[in-house]
Design an enzyme around this catalytic site. Structure first.
Site, PDB file in Angstrom:
ATOM      1  CG  PHE A  31     -10.914  31.842  12.678  1.00  0.00           C
ATOM      2  CD1 PHE A  31     -10.000  32.864  12.478  1.00  0.00           C
ATOM      3  CD2 PHE A  31     -12.068  31.836  11.915  1.00  0.00           C
ATOM      4  CE1 PHE A  31     -10.228  33.860  11.530  1.00  0.00           C
ATOM      5  CE2 PHE A  31     -12.313  32.828  10.975  1.00  0.00           C
ATOM      6  CZ  PHE A  31     -11.383  33.834  10.785  1.00  0.00           C
ATOM      7  N   GLY A  35     -20.622  30.256  18.190  1.00  0.00           N
ATOM      8  CA  GLY A  35     -20.812  28.903  18.710  1.00  0.00           C
ATOM      9  C   GLY A  35     -19.864  28.659  19.882  1.00  0.00           C
ATOM     10  CG  HIS A  36     -15.649  28.449  19.209  1.00  0.00           C
ATOM     11  ND1 HIS A  36     -15.476  28.958  17.949  1.00  0.00           N
ATOM     12  CD2 HIS A  36     -15.214  27.166  19.161  1.00  0.00           C
ATOM     13  CE1 HIS A  36     -14.951  28.031  17.173  1.00  0.00           C
ATOM     14  NE2 HIS A  36     -14.789  26.933  17.871  1.00  0.00           N
ATOM     15  CE  LYS A 148     -19.810  23.358  12.948  1.00  0.00           C
ATOM     16  NZ  LYS A 148     -18.992  22.398  12.160  1.00  0.00           N
ATOM     17  CG  ASP A 149     -17.632  19.518  15.491  1.00  0.00           C
ATOM     18  OD1 ASP A 149     -17.459  19.306  14.286  1.00  0.00           O
ATOM     19  OD2 ASP A 149     -17.334  20.601  16.035  1.00  0.00           O
ATOM     20  CD  GLN A 152     -14.920  17.329  18.521  1.00  0.00           C
ATOM     21  OE1 GLN A 152     -14.006  17.300  17.717  1.00  0.00           O
ATOM     22  NE2 GLN A 152     -15.340  18.459  19.056  1.00  0.00           N
TER      23      GLN A 152
HETATM   24  O1  PAF Z   1     -13.898  20.722  18.146  1.00  0.00           O
HETATM   25  C1  PAF Z   1     -12.731  21.160  18.103  1.00  0.00           C
HETATM   26  O2  PAF Z   1     -12.488  22.351  17.921  1.00  0.00           O
HETATM   27  C2  PAF Z   1     -11.573  20.189  18.288  1.00  0.00           C
HETATM   28  O3  PAF Z   1     -11.829  18.963  17.701  1.00  0.00           O
HETATM   29  C3  PAF Z   1     -11.162  20.019  19.764  1.00  0.00           C
HETATM   30  C4  PAF Z   1     -12.266  19.371  20.579  1.00  0.00           C
HETATM   31  C5  PAF Z   1     -10.804  21.362  20.372  1.00  0.00           C
HETATM   32  C6  PAF Z   1      -9.936  19.108  19.855  1.00  0.00           C
HETATM   33  O4  PAF Z   1      -8.846  19.643  19.167  1.00  0.00           O
END
Ligand code: PAF
Length: 290
Positions: A31, A35-36, A148-149, A152
Site C-alpha cells: 500500500f 514515503g516508500h 517516521k518509524d 524501528q
Molecule cells: O516498516 C515496515 O513497513 C515494516 O515494519 C517492515 C520493515 C517492512 C518489516 O515488515
C-alpha cells in the site's frame, strides 16, 4: 522490473547478480505511498540493482483485526515500484517466508523497551525477525528505512551493528502531506474529521521544538507541551507521548535533558487507527512533501 513470488525465484535472481554490483533494498508491507517511493528512488539512485519486497508480515501485528484490515493494492504497488526504478520486486505468500514450524525469533533489547515496544508487546520481535530473514535472502549492500518509524530504524541499526551484518542502513526523512500529516498506509482509514485532527501530531511536535529552541530542557515540560496541543482534539486518544535519546531511544523521564539532541515521539489513536510521528527537537524538521 521482474516480479517474483516464490522464495526459489528470489534466491535464483539473487544468485544471478554480479557480486560487485551495488544492491539496494527496500522492504515494505505494501500500500505504497510517496514515503516508500522516496526510499525506492534513493535506492535506485545509489545502487546498480534495486530490490523491493512487499510482504504483510503477520508476526509483527498485535491484533488480528489490524492484520486483516491492513490495506493492500498489489497492482498499484507494482506500478509505483516500476516507476521508482525498482529492478526486482518480491511479493511472496506466507509459506514462501515462514516454514510451518518456524521457531526462531530475533529480539533486539534496549532500544525497543519504550514507545511502541512497550505499547505493542512482540511487535519489534516480529519486525526484527522478518528484516533479518529478508536481509539473509536479499543480501543487500544498503537497505532503506523511513524515519517516521524512528524506533524501528534505531532497532534495525542496533541489530545490524550487534550481529555484524554487512550492510549499510540508510534512514530517510519523514514525508508529509501538505497538511503536515506524515504519510502512512493507515491514513486511509481516517474519516474527514479524524484526518483534520491528525494534524495535531505534527503541530504538537513543532510546539515542542519551539519550546526546546527557547531553552526548555525539562522532559516533563516538553511532554506537557505536546500533550496540551493533542488533547485539544476531541477524537484524539493518546497512546504515548515521550521524549527519548536519539540513539538509546530511552525516555528521559522527569530529567533535565543535558544532551544536545533528543527525539519527541507520539502515538495517537483516532478511532481504530493508530498513528505515530516524531521529531528531532534540536533542528528544524525537513518538510518533505510529495
Ligand atoms: O516498516 C515496515 O513497513 C515494516 O515494519 C517492515 C520493515 C517492512 C518489516 O515488515
Amino acid at each position: 522490473m521482474r516480479i517474483l513470488t516464490t522464495r526459489e525465484e528470489l534466491l535464483d535472481a539473487r544468485r544471478g547478480l554480479n557480486e560487485a554490483a551495488g544492491i539496494g533494498f527496500v522492504p515494505t508491507m505494501g500500500f505504497l505511498h510517496e514515503g516508500h517511493v522516496s526510499l525506492m528512488e534513493r535506492s535506485a539512485a545509489d545502487n546498480e540493482v534495486s530490490i523491493a519486497t512487499i510482504f504483510v508480515n503477520p508476526t509483527q501485528f498485535n491484533e488480528a483485526a489490524d492484520l486483516d484490515s491492513y490495506p493492500r493494492d498489489p497492482e498499484g504497488d507494482a506500478q509505483k515500484c516500476r516507476d521508482a526504478g525498482v529492478d526486482i520486486l518480491w511479493m511472496p505468500e506466507i509459506p514462501s517466508v515462514y516454514a510451518d514450524d518456524h521457531s526462531t525469533t530475533v529480539t533486539v533489547g534496549g532500544v525497543t523497551s519504550a514507545l511502541c515496544g512497550a505499547a505493542r508487546p512482540g511487535h519489534f520481535d516480529g519486525v526484527a525477525t522478518i528484516v533479518c530473514k529478508l536481509f539473509n535472502l536479499v543480501r543487500p549492500d544498503r537497505a532503506y528505512f523511513g524515519e517516521k518509524d524512528y524506533q524501528q530504524l534505531a532497532m534495525i541499526r542496533r541489530m545490524v551493528r550487534d550481529l555484524d551484518m554487512q550492510l549499510e542502513i540508510v534512514g530517510m526523512p519523514i514525508v508529509r502531506d501538505t497538511d503536515g500529516v506524515a504519510l502512512s498506509s493507515r491514513n486511509k482509514h481516517l474519516n474527514g474529521e479524524q484526518r483534520a485532527q491528525a494534524r495535531s501530531l505534527r503541530e504538537s511536535l513543532e510546539a515542542a521544538r519551539v519550546a526546546w529552541q527557547r531553552g526548555e530542557r525539562s522532559a516533563a515540560a516538553l511532554r506537557q507541551v505536546i500533550r496540551a496541543r493533542i488533547e485539544v482534539e476531541p477524537l484524539a486518544d493518546i497512546d504515548y507521548v515521550d521524549v527519548v535519546g536519539t540513539r538509546s531511544v530511552a525516555p528521559y523521564g522527569d530529567a533535565i535533558i543535558e544532551d544536545a539532541t533528543c527525539v519527541a515521539a507520539v502515538a495517537v489513536r483516532f478511532g481504530a487507527t493508530r498513528l505515530i510521528d516524531n521529531a528531532r527537537l534540536d533542528r528544524p524538521q525537513p518538510v518533505w512533501t510529495p
